[in-house]
Motif scaffolding. Sequence first.
Motif, short mmCIF file in Angstrom:
data_model
loop_
_atom_site.label_atom_id
_atom_site.label_comp_id
_atom_site.label_asym_id
_atom_site.label_seq_id
_atom_site.Cartn_x
_atom_site.Cartn_y
_atom_site.Cartn_z
N THR A 49 0.81 -1.22 0.00
CA THR A 49 0.00 0.00 0.00
C THR A 49 0.84 1.26 0.00
N SER A 50 2.08 1.19 0.49
CA SER A 50 2.98 2.36 0.42
C SER A 50 4.41 1.91 0.72
N ARG A 66 3.65 0.68 -4.04
CA ARG A 66 2.19 0.67 -4.08
C ARG A 66 1.70 0.07 -5.41
N GLU A 87 4.45 -0.63 3.80
CA GLU A 87 3.12 -0.81 4.39
C GLU A 87 2.36 -1.75 3.45
#
Length: 298
Positions: A49-50, A66, A87
């Motif tokens: 996600t990041s 991402r 993440e």
Amino acid sequence: MKRIPLYKFFKHKYGPELLVDVVNLNKMKPDIHRTPVYRETFYSLLLITSGSEAVAINDHTATVGRGYVLTSIPGEVWAMCADSKLEALNLIFEEDFLLDFFSDTHFLDHFSYLQADRPSPFLILDDKLNDRLLQLYLDMQREIHRPEQDQHILRAMLYEALMLLNRARFIEDNKKEEGADINVAVNHNQYIDSFRSLVEEHYKEEHGVSFYADRLFITTNYLNKLVRSSLGVSTKQYILGRIMQEACNLLHYTSLSVQDIAAQLHFETATYFTRIFYNYKKQTPLNYRNNAKATGSR
């Protein structure tokens, strides 16, 4: 490192057995910090996600960020940065979670990104697909944490996630990319070497494929793919070939009875051994022994 740490599925994390989970990568980071190189006994679909950094799965390395999904098959080796800043959400599951519903034991073979011979373990999603998959992961996470979770709903969600990932595209890994210095030594050949060693050690008493897959911490389907691609036969055929080689040695070079040979090779009965031997050599054990003695060869 004397051995690569192995992580098993926590089946009773939520009480009753549940073979699917969506785990925030942050909860995995303490373990990753201690052992950044590890392997798992289950399937993983890690949605980033990041962040951006190099990750390796088996002998493939890529700098991910991402919109990437990292796909892992049981037994494959992960290598991550010990202080990872990524993440991500990790959708993990065991094959039995799907097989309890789908009667097709080769169900997962329909997904190219879950195959041993896939071009890369790294998938890239477009923005629309990424948003949809992320929402699905979050919905699964909420369902898992419900007091009365519904495994049928979770199974349907997992199936949807697998189908959506069919729309993703493989990306080339960057094994030689500057800065991507994670190197994983375990590869398919090492699995095959370990498998062959195990067969040499246990073929007399262990005739089943599942024994060897369990020892290698991979599924029987995955082991069969590796053996077939490397040795040109199925796992079962390779094991049987080694058993029959020893049977021929005993018939040719010893005076042991067929019953004794069958017992040494852990066949249930001499009759069953004779049938298997005939199917393999196209002659009975006694005919084989007589022909070998007459010709002086095998």
